[in-house]
Design an enzyme around this catalytic site. Structure first.
Site, PDB file in Angstrom:
ATOM      1  N   ASP A   1      39.201  41.434  46.282  1.00  0.00           N
ATOM      2  CA  ASP A   1      39.102  40.778  44.982  1.00  0.00           C
ATOM      3  C   ASP A   1      40.311  39.881  44.722  1.00  0.00           C
ATOM      4  O   ASP A   1      40.177  38.791  44.148  1.00  0.00           O
ATOM      5  CB  ASP A   1      38.955  41.821  43.873  1.00  0.00           C
ATOM      6  CG  ASP A   1      39.960  42.959  44.016  1.00  0.00           C
ATOM      7  OD1 ASP A   1      40.773  42.930  44.964  1.00  0.00           O
ATOM      8  OD2 ASP A   1      39.937  43.880  43.182  1.00  0.00           O
TER       9      ASP A   1
ATOM     10  N   ARG B   1      48.202  46.666  47.429  1.00  0.00           N
ATOM     11  CA  ARG B   1      47.918  45.429  46.698  1.00  0.00           C
ATOM     12  C   ARG B   1      49.200  44.609  46.486  1.00  0.00           C
ATOM     13  O   ARG B   1      49.146  43.375  46.459  1.00  0.00           O
ATOM     14  CB  ARG B   1      47.225  45.755  45.380  1.00  0.00           C
ATOM     15  CG  ARG B   1      45.839  46.367  45.594  1.00  0.00           C
ATOM     16  CD  ARG B   1      45.202  46.852  44.310  1.00  0.00           C
ATOM     17  NE  ARG B   1      44.502  45.817  43.590  1.00  0.00           N
ATOM     18  CZ  ARG B   1      43.272  45.383  43.867  1.00  0.00           C
ATOM     19  NH1 ARG B   1      42.627  45.880  44.895  1.00  0.00           N
ATOM     20  NH2 ARG B   1      42.699  44.450  43.135  1.00  0.00           N
TER      21      ARG B   1
END
Length: 916
Positions: A830, A873
């Site tokens: 994403d 992340r």
């Protein structure tokens, strides 16, 4: 004797008395038993009659008064209850009989209405059929009946076109046979196996190997020479061996004419000469190439045929891929040196070192530019360096100069050393050769390539130079081209540029380098794209990922979750009863104009440039069909207007008829998946659901999938990868994609609101959960943050709308290193999509509603719950920044909410959605 007699006489009287008494007693008993009841009855009857019927004591009594005993009272009570129930049942029976009669009447009326509606429907179908027939007739009358052009296949004995007056006069119109390349041909290209020809033994092994590898992966290359539109011949770079000298120009000319499909003049042939060194001999200078075009890095003015020959970039990375970790970032904009130049001038027969009186610029401009232009350049640059106004580095002597052509500035030292200097340079000077006849050289091409590779802005001194693919690339957006007479104003010009302009030029240069020059595959693709664009043959459609469907069984009709579908008085739009319809494909490839082509080639990193190795799908070939709410469709009428119920019942806008596709990624969570699919039942404007089955284990055989009234396509994947979420599946036939996790809970009204917002911003990600990035001052790195904030820079694709165009870019154009990291961490897909869209559009995403997270009660633990999730992340963001060379994410404080979101108002009072 007396005693006995007396006793007898005396004893006879009592006996008689006893008998009389007995008879009297019997009579009295008889009287009492017979007459006394009669008398008593008569007496009591007389008293009852005298007292009246209300004061009867022993006469007949009402039933209620007789039930004085307890058990008698219970029996009476039961009798009364049963009587009441019987009366009620009788009344209900009569009521039901009346209702049945009324329903029968309604059934008969409905049957008559159905028959009438069928007749009306049949009439409407006939009217529609007649209208369609009339429309086709009108279209046939107004449009000529066209068929595909007749394909003229090459003939070995074809004598070719008339010979041009001179080789210098060759242009596409006079030396290229368009009949072999019709618009619908697909641009087939045949590549000669140079190993089968004499000059193949002299080819540079690295160039030969890289060219062969690129040919294998090219979509236009064909093995059938009889249908080919173009013929490629690799003729360089040649290396002279110690055993045998290079072929002479006459020998090379004879060998070319001996090619089986040369056809006497070589029309539709391209001779490719790829340079890997700065010193590249111009072997084709004295070779008559006929109607064959030449693509190489070095050209003399009398040799170069404008609009026919191609100036290509050097082949620096022959068999290697660029290492993005070694490429310096694009920020900060200003580096250590304002500009740098390292080079040594190569002497020529007309050396500028010859003693001669100095000439003014006016005198030099009258004739051929003399070589001492370079002397003035040297003097000016040294003066700037000595002034110490800015830190510059100029060196005009080399310890180890590389071989170069006469009048050209030789490269200094090894490539690694030159790159280290360029990494700390804001601008890099590329000085054109002193001889104006040398319009293109491999040395200048090498300097240009190295500058773009490390993010240095090239400054070309010499406006007569032909840069690679100058017919198609607007070099003024990535480089500064200055005539040599303006060298005295160069310092002022470079100082006057703003940081924004320099960053834009650096980004554009990075785009050009990555897209057209970085690898051997890109070099070949760019070469073919240039020729294909010149002859106006459309690009092949970009490939779509075939969806290998997993068979599945549909169960019972899915219900609708009241918590998700209860919208009160808010009408979300019609649930489609017709078969799903796809977005109309925009078929403009055969009519795109030269202006569109030019803009596509020169667009800064954006959604509208044409990648030569990944031509766009017919749905989205130009920017005019990507922006705005009418994207990708033919004009089919405007919106219906109005407000309230009219607004709710239709999408309106420029494209009032449009659907979207739900793409749902799942991994071995069947129960959660079934619940999510069932919640989609009754969702308006839904085309279909594509379930990306990311597990190697197929679904259970006894698994019953919900019947939501729309197709559910379960796609089998080759491997477990989060990148599968963004593959351009051929099953997705709409431009709008709603990417959603299998555990995301969204109400129907929220989805429809997001869809309406996306239609107003089709080039952006529109979704629900927002995130942002932040700079860690202590560690000097970027951080990923999911805390609640009034500012965001990302919208998670676990619940977001985006255009299918970005699925192509993500899967086929975005650097492979990013997808590899997603597979390594099983995370960050994403973030990668947000980086891509922000890099393309230079716009932040759009968040709708106040949702920040999603809760899935009872769902198994997701990957995001792992402690290492956020650490990964953080690493992803910093790696993506290195790949792109800068941070493309942009902050925004903008959120879209409906003023009347979930507000209960009557249909005739409901207003339009309003965005804040």
């Amino acid at each position: 004797m007396q005693r006995n007699g007396g006793g007898v006489g005396a004893g006879g009287q009592p006996w008689v008395l006893r008998r009389v008494r007995l008879t009297w007693l019997s009579f009295m008993l008889f009287f009492i038993l017979v007459f006394f009841p009669l008398i008593a009855h008569y007496y009591l009857t007389t008293i009852d009659e005298a007292g009246g019927p209300d004061k009867r004591i022993f006469g007949p009594r009402p039933g209620g008064e007789l039930c004085e005993a307890k058990h008698v009272q219970d029996l009476c009570r039961i009798r009364e209850s049963v009587s009441e129930e019987l009366l009620q049942l009788e009344a209900k029976r009569q009521e039901l009989n009346g209702e049945i009669a009324r329903l029968n009447l309604r059934i008969e009326a409905c049957k008559r209405s159905i028959d009438s509606a069928k007749q009306d429907l049949l009439q409407l179908k006939n009217v529609i059929s007649q209208t369609e027939h009339s429309y086709k007739e009108l279209m046939a009358q107004n449009q000529p009946k066209l068929s595909l052009p007749v394909r003229l296949l090459p003939d070995k004995e074809d004598p070719g076109l008339p010979t041009p007056k001179s080789a210098r006069s060759c242009r596409l119109r006079s030396c290229f046979d368009y009949a072999r390349c019709p618009l619908t041909s697909g641009f087939p290209v045949y590549v000669y196996d140079t190993g089968s020809y004499p000059w193949g033994d002299y080819l540079d092994p690295l160039v030969k190997q890289a060219f062969a590898a690129s040919v294998k992966s090219n979509i236009y290359v064909t093995d059938n020479p009889s249908i080919a539109c173009l013929y490629l011949v690799l003729v360089g770079e040649l290396q002279e061996s110690s055993s045998s000298p290079l072929p002479s120009p006459s020998e090379l000319e004879k060998q070319l004419k001996a090619l089986p499909y040369w056809r006497s003049d070589g029309h539709n042939h391209v001779l490719v000469h790829l340079s890997r060194k700065s010193m590249t001999q111009n072997f084709l200078y004295n070779v008559s190439t006929g109607r064959a075009a030449v693509a190489q890095s070095t050209f003399l003015e009398q040799q170069y045929r404008e609009g026919f020959d191609l100036v290509v970039s050097p082949l620096v990375h022959a068999l290697s891929e660029p290492n993005f970790l070694e490429v310096p970032p694009q920020v900060p904009v200003k580096r250590k040196y304002l500009f740098t130049f390292q080079g040594e001038r190569v002497e020529s027969l007309r050396s500028s070192l010859q003693e001669a009186p100095p000439q003014s610029f006016e005198e030099e401009m009258e004739g051929d530019p003399p070589a001492d232009y370079d002397d003035r350049i040297i003097g000016t640059l040294k003066a700037v360096q000595d002034s110490h106004l800015d830190q510059v580095l100029v060196e005009f002597t080399c310890k180890n100069p590389r071989p170069s052509l006469p009048t050209e500035w030789a490269l200094c030292g090894e490539r690694e050393d030159r790159l280290e200097v360029l990494k700390v340079s804001t601008f890099s000077l590329v000085i054109a050769p002193g001889d104006g006849q040398l319009v293109a050289s491999a040395g200048c091409g090498m300097r240009l390539f190295e500058a773009l590779e490390v993010g240095t802005i090239p400054v070309v001194l010499g406006d007569h130079s032909r840069l690679p693919y100058h017919q198609f690339i607007r070099w003024s957006e990535a480089a500064i081209i200055v005539p040599k007479p303006r060298v005295t104003e160069l310092h002022f010009l470079l100082r006057s540029l703003s940081d924004n302009d320099m960053l834009a030029m650096r980004r554009q240069g990075r785009f050009l380098w990555e897209t057209y020059f970085s690898t051997s595959e890109n070099v070949l693709n760019t070469l073919l794209a240039s020729i294909r664009t010149s002859i106006q043959v459309p690009a092949a459609p970009i490939k779509e990922e075939p969806a290998h469907e997993i068979p599945h069984k549909a169960g019972k009709l899915a219900g609708t979750d009241a918590n998700l579908a209860d919208n009160g008085d808010l009408d979300l739009g019609p649930v489609e009863t017709e078969p799903p319809y796809a977005s109309p494909r925009f078929l403009r490839n055969f009519t795109y104009t030269a202006a569109d082509t030019y803009r596509a080639w020169n667009r800064a990193p954006g959604p509208f440039h044409l990648f030569p190795h990944t031509p766009l799908d017919p749905v989205l070939p130009s920017e005019a069909k990507f922006l705005g709410s009418g994207t990708g469709f033919r004009p089919i009428g405007g919106g219906t207007g109005g407000s309230g119920k009219e607004f709710q019942a239709a999408l309106g806008g420029n494209v009032p008829r449009e659907q979207f596709t739900v793409v749902m990624l799942t991994y071995e969570r069947e129960e959660v998946l079934m619940n999510s699919l069932e919640r989609l039942n009754g969702l308006p404007y839904l085309n279909k659901v594509v379930v990306v089955w990311n597990s190697p284990k197929p679904p259970s055989d006894d698994l019953l999938w919900p019947d939501i009234g729309l197709p559910i396509v379960v796609v089998r994947t080759e491997k477990n990868s989060l990148n599968n979420r963004f593959l351009p599946w051929d099953a997705v036939e709409t431009e709008a994609i709603l990417s959603i996790d299998d555990d995301a809970h969204l109400r129907h009204d929220e989805i429809m609101f997001g869809f309406r917002v996306w239609r107003e911003a089709r080039d952006r990600i529109v979704g629900f959960p927002g995130r942002y990035h932040a700079w860690d001052v202590n560690h000097q790195s970027w951080l990923y943050n999911s805390n609640y904030s009034c500012e965001l820079s990302m919208v998670l694709t676990g619940a977001a709308f985006f255009h299918k165009y970005y699925a192509y870019l993500y899967s086929y154009v975005m650097p492979q290193a990013i997808r590899d990291m997603v597979d390594e961490y099983i995370n960050c897909e994403d973030i990668a999509m947000n980086f891509l869209v922000s890099h393309i559009t230079r716009k932040p995403p759009i968040k709708v509603t106040s949702r920040w997270t999603f809760r899935c009660p009872g769902c198994p633990q997701a990957l995001s719950h792992d402690d290492s999730h956020f650490h990964e992340r953080h690493k992803c963001i910093n790696f993506f920044v290195k790949v792109y060379g800068y941070m493309p994410l942009l902050y925004t404080q903008f959120r879209v909410d409906s003023v009347l979101f979930k507000t209960r108002l009557p249909h005739d009072k409901t207003k339009c959605f309003k965005f804040i």
